[in-house]
Design a protein around this motif. Structure first.
Motif, mmCIF file in Angstrom:
data_model
loop_
_atom_site.group_PDB
_atom_site.id
_atom_site.type_symbol
_atom_site.label_atom_id
_atom_site.label_comp_id
_atom_site.label_asym_id
_atom_site.label_seq_id
_atom_site.Cartn_x
_atom_site.Cartn_y
_atom_site.Cartn_z
ATOM 1 N N PRO A 135 -11.578 -10.858 5.722
ATOM 2 C CA PRO A 135 -11.319 -10.852 7.163
ATOM 3 C C PRO A 135 -11.009 -12.238 7.720
ATOM 4 N N ASP A 138 -7.404 -12.971 6.970
ATOM 5 C CA ASP A 138 -6.572 -12.129 7.848
ATOM 6 C C ASP A 138 -6.489 -12.704 9.262
ATOM 7 N N ALA A 139 -7.605 -13.287 9.727
ATOM 8 C CA ALA A 139 -7.665 -13.809 11.106
ATOM 9 C C ALA A 139 -7.145 -15.234 11.227
ATOM 10 N N ALA A 146 -11.001 -17.858 15.250
ATOM 11 C CA ALA A 146 -10.973 -16.412 14.983
ATOM 12 C C ALA A 146 -11.380 -16.122 13.545
ATOM 13 N N THR A 149 -15.190 -16.435 13.261
ATOM 14 C CA THR A 149 -15.842 -15.255 13.843
ATOM 15 C C THR A 149 -15.719 -14.058 12.902
ATOM 16 N N ALA A 150 -14.521 -13.868 12.342
ATOM 17 C CA ALA A 150 -14.292 -12.735 11.431
ATOM 18 C C ALA A 150 -15.163 -12.844 10.181
ATOM 19 N N GLN A 153 -18.784 -12.000 11.171
ATOM 20 C CA GLN A 153 -18.926 -10.546 11.348
ATOM 21 C C GLN A 153 -18.888 -9.826 9.997
ATOM 22 N N GLY A 154 -18.017 -10.322 9.094
ATOM 23 C CA GLY A 154 -17.924 -9.736 7.756
ATOM 24 C C GLY A 154 -19.229 -9.881 6.989
#
Length: 200
Positions: A135, A138-139, A146, A149-150, A153-154
Motif C-alpha cells: 500500500p 501504491d500511495a 500518503a 499513512t498507507a 494502516q497496512g
C-alpha cells in the motif's frame, strides 16, 4: 529531485525510528516470532549509519545499495535478507543517476518490494511486511505523507489476519490478534521517508 543526501537523511531517520521503537517491535515479535525483531533491526540500522558515515556514495542508488548490503551482512534471521534485498534492489533499479525524481523512486521501490515478495514468497494478506509495503508503494505516487499513512494502516490491518508466511505461520490461528512486527517496522521505514521529504 532527490540526491544522495536525501537518501542518507532517509536512512538516518529510519535508524532513529528503529532505535526509538526497538522495544515495541520486540514486544510485537514475542508472541508470534523469536522476540528479536527490534534488537536485530536496531543493530542493522546502526551499522548502516556507521558505514554511510565512513563511505559516502555519490548517488541515491549507491546509498541504498550499500545500506542493503550492510543489512544483509549484520542482521540475523529473516529480516536482514528481506530488508537488505528491499534497499539493494531499489538502489540497483535507481542506477547511477546523481539525482532521481519521486516517480523514479516510486518505480524503483516497487522493484524492491517485488524482489522481497519473490524472496519471502509472501503476498498481501499473508501478515508480513508486504502488507505495509505494497500500500505504501501504491500511495507513493500521491505523496510521501500518503505513503506513510498507507503503510501505517497496512501494519494495523495485519492484527486480525492469520499468518500464512514466516515464523508466525507456525502458530496458525493463534497468530490472529497480533500486529505483525515486520509490517510495523516497514511502516517505520516509510514514515522515515516522509520525514526526510518534510526536511527537504
Amino acid at each position: 529531485m532527490l540526491d544522495a543526501d536525501f537518501f542518507r537523511r532517509w536512512l538516518t531517520a529510519a535508524t532513529a525510528a528503529v532505535d526509538r521503537e526497538a522495544a515495541r517491535l520486540t514486544e510485537l515479535d514475542s508472541p508470534i516470532g523469536d522476540a528479536d525483531h527490534g534488537s536485530n533491526l536496531q543493530r542493522g540500522f546502526v551499522a548502516v549509519s556507521a558505514v554511510l558515515e565512513k563511505e559516502s556514495p555519490a548517488t541515491p542508488g549507491g546509498v541504498l545499495t550499500l545500506a542493503g548490503r550492510q543489512l544483509i551482512s549484520t542482521v540475523g534471521g529473516a529480516s536482514g535478507p528481506l530488508y537488505g534485498t528491499l534497499l539493494r534492489r531499489t538502489g540497483k533499479a535507481l542506477g547511477d543517476a546523481p539525482e532521481v525524481s519521486e516517480a523514479e523512486l516510486a518505480a524503483a521501490l516497487r522493484t524492491g518490494v517485488d524482489a522481497v515478495m519473490t524472496l519471502g514468497g509472501a503476498a498481501p494478506g499473508d501478515k508480513t511486511m508486504i502488507d505495509a509495503l505494497v500500500p505504501a508503494v501504491d500511495a507513493l505516487g500521491t505523496s510521501f505523507a500518503a505513503a506513510a499513512t498507507a503503510a501505517e494502516q497496512g501494519a494495523l490491518a495485519t492484527t486480525p489476519m492469520q499468518a500464512r508466511k514466516g515464523r508466525a505461520s507456525y502458530l496458525g490461528e493463534r497468530s490472529i490478534g497480533h500486529q505483525d512486527p515486520g509490517a510495523t517496522s516497514s511502516a517505520l521505514l516509510i514514515g522515515a521517508l516522509a520525514e526526510a521529504a518534510r526536511d527537504e
